[in-house]
Design an enzyme around this catalytic site. Structure first.
Site: not given
Ligand code: NAP
Length: 254
Positions: A14, A16-17, A39, A90, A159, A161, A163
């Site tokens: 993950g 890419s973003r 993804s 991630n 989500y 569960a 984690k």
């Molecule tokens: P995000 O901005 O939504 O980015 C998600 C990343 O995961 C993207 O690179 C996406 O790829 C990839 N992805 C999405 N669905 C996928 C799938 N089915 N298979 C493979 N890759 C997939 O997420 P983020 O906020 O940076 O979150 C990163 C981590 O931190 C996650 O584990 C999240 O649960 C955790 N987290 C986030 C927050 C928050 O508030 N943001 C809080 C607590 C924990 P594409 O670009 O190709 O779609």
């Protein structure tokens, strides 16, 4: 800290973003060579490769909901690089499931989609990468979990569960793999400003969410990235099995 990770090959899922992208750029700055995973968003992944410059290896695509895609991705990486020194788990999906309003069928489809990607997919990837690490003398696995695993997720049961399961997976793997020189660390962020949290943060409850922390804000992706860099390199091996919070004191565990 600069060049701490010189030459290490790191797969950031993950990347890419969001948090993954930030972590990838910071790991690269510390000397690591990065495999960018995505993804669907190949354009964003290519942009990250560009930004990584000389530290970029290549981009790989796999849906974490598909075990065969995960297996093919790991085989392809090992074929090209021979090793993965650090895996950053991630990538994840989040959805508010409206559990009290939805039918069982709708709810169960969402449950499967989220648990399969976030927990089963991450477990498959960790299994395959740790097998590869065994052959190259060891490595590190860093899991990005969530505050929601501890605090409860009233709108996002799957989500939360997934984690909670990830925390447990990391602890089991830490115990099993320490004798093999593989160390597993987990980071549990509160809300972070990324695409995943955007709807919540721009919605009517945005201020309430920010004010859950005495800082009156949520985390920045780089703040999580800093911990990823620490666990990838400097962190003592003896920390294996830990779960570290980063939530601006919005939810304190004892
Ligand atoms: P995000 O901005 O939504 O980015 C998600 C990343 O995961 C993207 O690179 C996406 O790829 C990839 N992805 C999405 N669905 C996928 C799938 N089915 N298979 C493979 N890759 C997939 O997420 P983020 O906020 O940076 O979150 C990163 C981590 O931190 C996650 O584990 C999240 O649960 C955790 N987290 C986030 C927050 C928050 O508030 N943001 C809080 C607590 C924990 P594409 O670009 O190709 O779609």
């Amino acid at each position: 800290m600069e060049n701490d990770l010189n030459g290490k090959i790191i797969l950031v899922t993950g990347s890419s973003r969001g948090i993954g992208k930030s972590a990838a750029l910071m790991l690269a700055k510390a000397g690591a060579r990065i495999i960018v995973h995505y993804s669907r968003n190949s354009k964003a992944a290519d942009e990250v490769l560009q930004q990584l410059g000389e530290q970029a290896l290549f981009a790989v695509k796999a849906d974490l909901g598909n075990a065969e895609e995960i297996r093919a991705m790991v085989e392809s990486i090992i074929h090209q690089t021979g090793r993965i020194d650090v895996l950053v788990n991630n990538a994840a999906v989040h959805a508010n499931m409206r559990p009290l309003e939805n039918s069982f069928e709708t709810w169960f489809d969402e449950w499967n989609r989220i648990v399969t990607a976030n927990l089963s997919g991450t477990a498959c990837l960790s299994f395959l990468v740790s097998k590869a690490m065994l052959k190259t003398g060891g490595g590190r696995i860093i899991n990005i979990s969530s505050r929601g695993a501890f605090r409860g997720e009233p709108e996002a049961w799957a989500y939360g569960a997934s984690k909670g399961g990830l925390n447990s997976l990391g602890q089991s793997m830490a115990k099993a793999l320490a004798p093999e020189n593989i160390f597993v660390f987990t980071i549990a962020p509160g809300l972070v400003s990324t695409d995943m949290s955007e709807d919540n943060l721009t919605g009517p409850q945005g201020d309430e969410i920010r004010n859950q922390s005495p800082f009156g804000r949520v985390a920045r992706p780089e703040e999580v990235g800093k911990i990823v860099v620490f666990f990838a390199g400097e962190a003592p091996e003896f920390m294996t099995g830990c779960i570290v919070d980063i939530n601006g004191a919005s939810y304190l565990r004892t």
